[in-house]
Design a protein around this motif. Structure first.
Motif, PDB file in Angstrom:
ATOM      1  N   ASP A  90      -9.551   9.217  51.365  1.00 20.26           N
ATOM      2  CA  ASP A  90      -8.998  10.471  51.877  1.00 20.26           C
ATOM      3  C   ASP A  90      -8.800  11.559  50.826  1.00 20.26           C
ATOM      4  O   ASP A  90      -8.282  12.619  51.154  1.00 20.26           O
ATOM      5  CB  ASP A  90      -7.641  10.207  52.548  1.00 20.26           C
ATOM      6  N   GLU A  93     -10.803  15.086  51.696  1.00 14.94           N
ATOM      7  CA  GLU A  93     -10.721  15.715  53.012  1.00 14.94           C
ATOM      8  C   GLU A  93      -9.327  16.275  53.235  1.00 14.94           C
ATOM      9  O   GLU A  93      -8.334  15.629  52.908  1.00 14.94           O
ATOM     10  CB  GLU A  93     -11.051  14.711  54.110  1.00 14.94           C
ATOM     11  N   GLU A  95      -7.622  18.428  56.556  1.00 16.69           N
ATOM     12  CA  GLU A  95      -7.734  19.128  57.835  1.00 16.69           C
ATOM     13  C   GLU A  95      -6.380  19.747  58.152  1.00 16.69           C
ATOM     14  O   GLU A  95      -5.343  19.207  57.742  1.00 16.69           O
ATOM     15  CB  GLU A  95      -8.137  18.141  58.935  1.00 16.69           C
ATOM     16  N   SER A  97      -4.568  19.555  60.694  1.00 18.70           N
ATOM     17  CA  SER A  97      -3.670  18.593  61.346  1.00 18.70           C
ATOM     18  C   SER A  97      -2.915  17.728  60.331  1.00 18.70           C
ATOM     19  O   SER A  97      -1.807  17.271  60.603  1.00 18.70           O
ATOM     20  CB  SER A  97      -4.451  17.704  62.306  1.00 18.70           C
ATOM     21  N   ARG A 148     -10.930  26.050  52.580  1.00 17.70           N
ATOM     22  CA  ARG A 148     -10.168  24.907  52.033  1.00 17.70           C
ATOM     23  C   ARG A 148      -9.145  25.392  51.012  1.00 17.70           C
ATOM     24  O   ARG A 148      -8.031  24.861  50.944  1.00 17.70           O
ATOM     25  CB  ARG A 148     -11.116  23.889  51.413  1.00 17.70           C
ATOM     26  N   LEU A 151      -6.192  26.428  52.847  1.00 19.53           N
ATOM     27  CA  LEU A 151      -5.517  25.261  53.389  1.00 19.53           C
ATOM     28  C   LEU A 151      -4.699  24.550  52.310  1.00 19.53           C
ATOM     29  O   LEU A 151      -3.568  24.112  52.555  1.00 19.53           O
ATOM     30  CB  LEU A 151      -6.565  24.322  53.991  1.00 19.53           C
TER      31      LEU A 151
END
Length: 190
Positions: A90, A93, A95, A97, A148, A151
């Motif tokens: 992980d 990545e 996301e 969520s 990203r 984010l």
């Protein structure tokens, strides 16, 4: 930590990747110590292992074209280190969520990785500017990296809202975390 260092040797991980991974681990542990102090329990041994091993398959993947996070996780599963495999899987990545989920070792290592350029702890802006320069070769890829980047700024705000330190102090805090060495054992394992 000793087992992690041995796994890195077994996998023939180059010294520059080991240096990067060491800084990621120190960064993750430093952040977690502050998060743990506010009642958000994170397993320090898993953070060490995840930070040290997150790029265990990076060199292999550069030759094969495979996703280094998935390959690294698969190797660790195969070698019997299933507890750390999800952190490795992980670490690249993120996301939207995931920002709603509770803090986890995977999320902290993922963030720490985005704060380390080569073997230096830097700001997200410095790290992502480098990533865009190196990997943003097409307009689509550049746009993806810039999304990203935004984010990760949201993740950073979420993480540091629960610590007494600011993101700018993380490098200083990480320097207080001793580097792992093959000469001693502090009880943590992969």
């Amino acid at each position: 930590m000793i087992e992690c260092l041995e796994l890195l040797k077994t996998a023939r991980v180059p010294p520059h990747i080991v240096a990067h991974s060491t800084q990621v681990a120190r960064c993750a542990v430093a952040l977690a110590r502050h998060l743990n102090g506010t009642g958000r329990p994170l397993n320090e041994a898993l953070l060490w292992a995840g930070g040290l091993l997150h790029d265990i398959a990076k060199e292999i993947s550069l030759k094969t074209g495979e996703n280094h996070a998935r390959l690294g996780a698969a190797l660790l599963e195969q070698w019997g280190f299933g507890a750390v495999a999800p952190i490795v899987r992980d670490h690249i990545e993120l996301e939207p969520s995931m920002l709603e989920e509770p803090f986890s070792e995977s999320l902290v290592v993922n963030y720490a990785d985005k704060r380390v350029k080569h073997d230096e702890i830097v700001t997200l802006d410095v790290r992502f500017a480098d990533l865009v320069a190196r990997y943003g070769k097409t307009p689509e890829r550049k746009a993806f990296l810039e999304r990203r980047w935004a984010l990760y700024h949201m993740l950073e705000r979420k993480l540091f809202a629960h610590t007494p330190i600011s993101p700018e102090r993380l490098a200083d805090e990480a320097r207080k975390v001793p580097r792992p060495s093959a000469g001693g054992h502090d009880g943590t394992t992969a």
